[in-house]
Design an enzyme around this catalytic site. Structure first.
Site, PDB file in Angstrom:
ATOM      1  N   GLY A  58       0.783  -1.233   0.000  1.00  0.00           N
ATOM      2  CA  GLY A  58       0.000   0.000   0.000  1.00  0.00           C
ATOM      3  C   GLY A  58       0.814   1.281   0.000  1.00  0.00           C
ATOM      4  CG  ASP A 117      -6.184   0.024  11.600  1.00  0.00           C
ATOM      5  OD1 ASP A 117      -6.790   0.738  12.407  1.00  0.00           O
ATOM      6  OD2 ASP A 117      -6.749  -0.852  10.936  1.00  0.00           O
ATOM      7  CE  LYS A 145      -9.631   3.676   9.323  1.00  0.00           C
ATOM      8  NZ  LYS A 145     -10.248   2.426   8.843  1.00  0.00           N
ATOM      9  CG  ASP A 173      -6.134  -3.672  -0.260  1.00  0.00           C
ATOM     10  OD1 ASP A 173      -5.588  -3.250   0.784  1.00  0.00           O
ATOM     11  OD2 ASP A 173      -6.375  -4.872  -0.454  1.00  0.00           O
TER      12      ASP A 173
HETATM   13  C1  PRP Z   1      -1.632  -2.078   5.981  1.00  0.00           C
HETATM   14  C2  PRP Z   1      -0.622  -0.950   6.075  1.00  0.00           C
HETATM   15  C3  PRP Z   1       0.197  -1.310   7.264  1.00  0.00           C
HETATM   16  C4  PRP Z   1      -0.758  -2.096   8.135  1.00  0.00           C
HETATM   17  C5  PRP Z   1      -1.225  -1.240   9.250  1.00  0.00           C
HETATM   18  O1  PRP Z   1      -1.090  -3.151   5.281  1.00  0.00           O
HETATM   19  O2  PRP Z   1       0.146  -0.823   4.905  1.00  0.00           O
HETATM   20  O3  PRP Z   1       1.339  -2.069   6.932  1.00  0.00           O
HETATM   21  O4  PRP Z   1      -1.886  -2.461   7.327  1.00  0.00           O
HETATM   22  O5  PRP Z   1      -2.072  -1.952  10.106  1.00  0.00           O
HETATM   23  P1  PRP Z   1      -1.787  -2.081  11.665  1.00  0.00           P
HETATM   24  O6  PRP Z   1      -1.387  -0.730  12.159  1.00  0.00           O
HETATM   25  O7  PRP Z   1      -3.125  -2.520  12.225  1.00  0.00           O
HETATM   26  O8  PRP Z   1      -0.728  -3.115  11.880  1.00  0.00           O
HETATM   27  P2  PRP Z   1      -1.975  -4.356   4.704  1.00  0.00           P
HETATM   28  O9  PRP Z   1      -1.895  -5.548   5.598  1.00  0.00           O
HETATM   29  O10 PRP Z   1      -3.360  -3.890   4.421  1.00  0.00           O
HETATM   30  O11 PRP Z   1      -1.181  -4.737   3.393  1.00  0.00           O
HETATM   31  P3  PRP Z   1      -1.040  -3.899   2.031  1.00  0.00           P
HETATM   32  O12 PRP Z   1      -0.149  -2.717   2.320  1.00  0.00           O
HETATM   33  O13 PRP Z   1      -0.402  -4.852   1.084  1.00  0.00           O
HETATM   34  O14 PRP Z   1      -2.432  -3.474   1.649  1.00  0.00           O
END
Ligand code: PRP
Length: 200
Positions: A58, A117, A145, A173
């Site tokens: 992402g 998050d 968030k 996504d």
């Molecule tokens: C998303 C984002 C962070 C993570 C944050 O990755 O890029 O790495 O989630 O979440 P957290 O603070 O709850 O740990 P995702 O797993 O959606 O993978 P992507 O980047 O490939 O979409």
């Protein structure tokens, strides 16, 4: 959302818009904020040649815009992780599947994220990187968030704090769709229910 070979551009665009609710941040608002973050980083890291580290996938959208607006010399590197339980997003449990190419001992690192998050991914990866002896590590995230946070790791640069809603675009996504949108929009609840609520 399999693309149908017979769809016209208009039909394909309508299909894309169908799942989307209101726009929370426009392309211009996001780009303006990224320029502000880049200016801060350029000021804070002048002469330090920082290494910007991102975790795929992402972050690539934010990272490329940030890099193009930073005005001092910097380097970039990426890591990739896999989650042991993606359906439940058990954030603590991640496995490194691509490590950095660069050696980071003595370097000034900026860990760049599209979204923080719970903060557990960040916490896990920063702990790994810290053990390698960089001169410093700071965190820069485009979206945050704070209501979901389960960790207390400080974030030096934050683009936007988001409400507790399911949002997509600019790297975020839903089942790999919508990442490429140059703006941030809510996903309509119907779109979530129609797909797979268990994925949340
Ligand atoms: C998303 C984002 C962070 C993570 C944050 O990755 O890029 O790495 O989630 O979440 P957290 O603070 O709850 O740990 P995702 O797993 O959606 O993978 P992507 O980047 O490939 O979409």
């Amino acid at each position: 959302m399999e693309p149908t070979p017979t769809a016209t551009v208009e039909e394909a665009q309508a299909e894309l818009r169908r799942g989307l609710g209101r726009t929370l941040l426009t392309e211009e608002e996001i780009r303006t904020r990224i320029s502000e973050l880049a200016a801060e980083i350029s000021r804070d890291y002048a002469g330090l040649n920082p290494l910007l580290v991102g975790v795929l996938k992402g972050v690539v959208f934010f990272m490329s815009d940030l890099l193009r607006t930073i005005t001092i010399p910097v380097s970039v590197d990426f890591m990739a992780i896999s989650r042991y339980d993606p359906s439940r997003k058990t954030r603590g449990a991640v496995r490194l599947i691509k490590d950095l190419d660069e050696t980071i001992e003595g370097r000034h690192l900026i860990f760049v994220e599209d979204i923080v998050d719970t903060g557990l991914t960040l916490n896990y990866l920063v702990r790994i990187l810290r053990a390698r002896g960089p001169a410093s590590i700071e965190v820069c995230t485009l979206f945050s968030k704070p209501e979901h946070r389960l960790t207390t790791l400080p974030i030096r640069y934050t683009g936007f704090e988001l409400p507790d809603r399911f949002v997509v675009g600019f790297g975020l996504d839903y089942r790999e769709a919508y990442r490429h949108l140059p703006y941030l929009a809510e996903l309509r609840p119907e779109a979530l229910q129609l797909n797979a609520p268990d994925r949340l």
